[in-house]
Design a protein around this motif. Structure first.
Motif, PDB file in Angstrom:
ATOM      1  N   PHE A  48       0.877  -1.243   0.265  1.00 37.43           N
ATOM      2  CA  PHE A  48      -0.002  -0.062  -0.153  1.00 37.43           C
ATOM      3  C   PHE A  48       0.924   1.188  -0.023  1.00 37.43           C
ATOM      4  O   PHE A  48       0.421   2.192  -0.578  1.00 37.43           O
ATOM      5  N   GLY A  49       1.977   1.286   0.640  1.00 41.20           N
ATOM      6  CA  GLY A  49       2.964   2.357   0.484  1.00 41.20           C
ATOM      7  C   GLY A  49       3.432   2.834  -0.981  1.00 41.20           C
ATOM      8  O   GLY A  49       3.748   3.597  -1.315  1.00 41.20           O
ATOM      9  N   GLY A  50       3.496   1.525  -1.899  1.00 38.83           N
ATOM     10  CA  GLY A  50       3.831   1.773  -3.036  1.00 38.83           C
ATOM     11  C   GLY A  50       2.890   2.483  -3.925  1.00 38.83           C
ATOM     12  O   GLY A  50       3.023   3.058  -5.004  1.00 38.83           O
ATOM     13  N   ARG A  51       1.627   2.603  -3.458  1.00 39.35           N
ATOM     14  CA  ARG A  51       0.545   3.113  -4.312  1.00 39.35           C
ATOM     15  C   ARG A  51       0.317   4.642  -4.187  1.00 39.35           C
ATOM     16  O   ARG A  51      -0.415   5.310  -4.566  1.00 39.35           O
ATOM     17  N   LEU A  52       1.432   5.291  -3.096  1.00 44.85           N
ATOM     18  CA  LEU A  52       1.516   6.770  -2.878  1.00 44.85           C
ATOM     19  C   LEU A  52       2.225   7.603  -3.957  1.00 44.85           C
ATOM     20  O   LEU A  52       3.040   6.771  -4.366  1.00 44.85           O
ATOM     21  N   PRO A  53       1.767   8.601  -3.969  1.00 51.45           N
ATOM     22  CA  PRO A  53       2.711   9.528  -4.930  1.00 51.45           C
ATOM     23  C   PRO A  53       4.004   9.549  -4.158  1.00 51.45           C
ATOM     24  O   PRO A  53       4.364   9.624  -3.066  1.00 51.45           O
ATOM     25  N   ARG A  54       4.865  10.173  -5.125  1.00 54.87           N
ATOM     26  CA  ARG A  54       6.226  10.620  -4.379  1.00 54.87           C
ATOM     27  C   ARG A  54       5.954  11.699  -3.320  1.00 54.87           C
ATOM     28  O   ARG A  54       5.325  12.509  -3.712  1.00 54.87           O
ATOM     29  N   VAL A  55       6.781  11.416  -2.411  1.00 57.69           N
ATOM     30  CA  VAL A  55       6.557  12.312  -1.200  1.00 57.69           C
ATOM     31  C   VAL A  55       7.982  13.096  -1.302  1.00 57.69           C
ATOM     32  O   VAL A  55       9.104  12.508  -1.723  1.00 57.69           O
ATOM     33  N   HIS A  56       7.879  14.192  -0.451  1.00 56.33           N
ATOM     34  CA  HIS A  56       9.058  14.583  -0.079  1.00 56.33           C
ATOM     35  C   HIS A  56      10.094  13.787   0.623  1.00 56.33           C
ATOM     36  O   HIS A  56      10.037  13.125   1.286  1.00 56.33           O
ATOM     37  N   PRO A  57      11.418  13.759  -0.163  1.00 57.32           N
ATOM     38  CA  PRO A  57      12.333  12.488   0.181  1.00 57.32           C
ATOM     39  C   PRO A  57      12.494  12.451   1.864  1.00 57.32           C
ATOM     40  O   PRO A  57      12.411  11.275   2.319  1.00 57.32           O
ATOM     41  N   ALA A  58      12.849  13.399   2.311  1.00 50.19           N
ATOM     42  CA  ALA A  58      13.084  13.368   3.632  1.00 50.19           C
ATOM     43  C   ALA A  58      12.095  12.824   4.669  1.00 50.19           C
ATOM     44  O   ALA A  58      12.113  12.066   5.549  1.00 50.19           O
ATOM     45  N   LEU A  59      10.732  13.515   4.042  1.00 52.99           N
ATOM     46  CA  LEU A  59       9.626  13.388   4.789  1.00 52.99           C
ATOM     47  C   LEU A  59       9.233  11.772   4.728  1.00 52.99           C
ATOM     48  O   LEU A  59       8.741  11.148   5.854  1.00 52.99           O
ATOM     49  N   GLY A  60       9.409  11.275   3.506  1.00 50.76           N
ATOM     50  CA  GLY A  60       9.299   9.810   3.350  1.00 50.76           C
ATOM     51  C   GLY A  60       9.997   8.635   3.954  1.00 50.76           C
ATOM     52  O   GLY A  60       9.514   7.946   4.899  1.00 50.76           O
ATOM     53  N   VAL A  61      11.188   9.188   4.127  1.00 48.69           N
ATOM     54  CA  VAL A  61      12.186   8.332   4.657  1.00 48.69           C
ATOM     55  C   VAL A  61      12.164   8.536   6.362  1.00 48.69           C
ATOM     56  O   VAL A  61      12.085   7.378   6.956  1.00 48.69           O
ATOM     57  N   PHE A  62      11.497   9.881   6.681  1.00 46.25           N
ATOM     58  CA  PHE A  62      11.203   9.890   8.182  1.00 46.25           C
ATOM     59  C   PHE A  62      10.230   8.904   8.669  1.00 46.25           C
ATOM     60  O   PHE A  62      10.191   8.409   9.548  1.00 46.25           O
ATOM     61  N   SER A  63       9.169   8.914   7.704  1.00 45.52           N
ATOM     62  CA  SER A  63       7.889   8.301   8.332  1.00 45.52           C
ATOM     63  C   SER A  63       8.183   6.675   8.056  1.00 45.52           C
ATOM     64  O   SER A  63       7.748   6.126   9.045  1.00 45.52           O
ATOM     65  N   TRP A  64       8.903   6.195   7.050  1.00 44.92           N
ATOM     66  CA  TRP A  64       9.017   4.779   7.084  1.00 44.92           C
ATOM     67  C   TRP A  64       9.974   4.351   8.240  1.00 44.92           C
ATOM     68  O   TRP A  64       9.881   3.334   8.690  1.00 44.92           O
ATOM     69  N   ALA A  65      10.900   5.345   8.651  1.00 43.86           N
ATOM     70  CA  ALA A  65      11.985   4.971   9.426  1.00 43.86           C
ATOM     71  C   ALA A  65      11.253   4.713  10.956  1.00 43.86           C
ATOM     72  O   ALA A  65      11.370   3.839  11.640  1.00 43.86           O
ATOM     73  N   LEU A  66      10.119   5.697  11.042  1.00 44.39           N
ATOM     74  CA  LEU A  66       9.421   5.752  12.145  1.00 44.39           C
ATOM     75  C   LEU A  66       8.399   4.298  12.604  1.00 44.39           C
ATOM     76  O   LEU A  66       8.526   4.065  13.284  1.00 44.39           O
TER      77      LEU A  66
END
Length: 180
Positions: A48-66
């Motif tokens: 389901f995360g792959g169906r999202l549009p590109r997000v700001h790289p830092a915020l995407g990595v931050f959310s997935w790391a959390l």
């Protein structure tokens, strides 16, 4: 300080054998449930995360790391509950060791709460930034809103699982009542 010092609290608490068996069985069942649910959650988040549009790289990595760290907290609470079985004998409960494990479950739950909250904030900021930078005609087609809502529910699942561990630990390992 008064003399003589107050007596130390008892280290072991007597529990009836059927109750000790119920504690051990419940800890094993909930620990296996937590770890299995966590393993099943990883591929679902990837799909389901792959169906999202590109997000700001830092915020995407931050959310997935959390979210990944929050899932580690679920595994940790499962390990704590599984380890608690060791401190319940046939008719005795080791209060000191079980108290430390209860504290560990509370710390893992609190960490999961903060990580899930910050992951939601990062996801929301990343989505709003990704949608605002995308062309208007592509933004609606690239984003699957049902996938977004399923992803939000999946992001909340580690918090729900650690809450299950917290409630289970508090119900099974209540501190003994002191008689005055």
């Amino acid at each position: 300080m008064s003399y003589p010092p107050p007596p130390l609290p008892p280290r072991y608490l007597w529990v009836p054998a059927p109750h000790a068996h119920r504690i051990r069985a419940t800890c094993r069942w909930v620990a296996v449930l937590l770890i299995t649910a966590c393993l099943a959650l990883v591929p679902l988040l990837a799909v389901f995360g792959g169906r999202l549009p590109r997000v700001h790289p830092a915020l995407g990595v931050f959310s997935w790391a959390l979210v990944g760290s929050s899932m580690l907290m679920v595994v940790l609470t499962g390990v704590f509950l599984f380890a608690a079985r060791r401190h319940v004998s046939t008719e005795h409960l080791d209060l000191q060791e079980v108290g430390e494990l209860r504290s560990g479950i509370v710390v893992a739950w609190t960490s999961s709460l903060f990580m899930t909250t910050f992951a939601f904030v990062g996801l929301a900021l990343g989505l709003s930034r990704g949608l605002s930078s995308a062309p208007l005609d592509r933004a609606g087609r690239d984003l699957s809103w049902p996938a977004v809502w399923v992803l939000v529910l999946l992001l909340a699942t580690p918090l729900v699982l650690t809450t299950v561990a917290l409630v289970t630990g508090r119900r099974l390992f209540r501190p003994p009542t002191t008689r005055a």
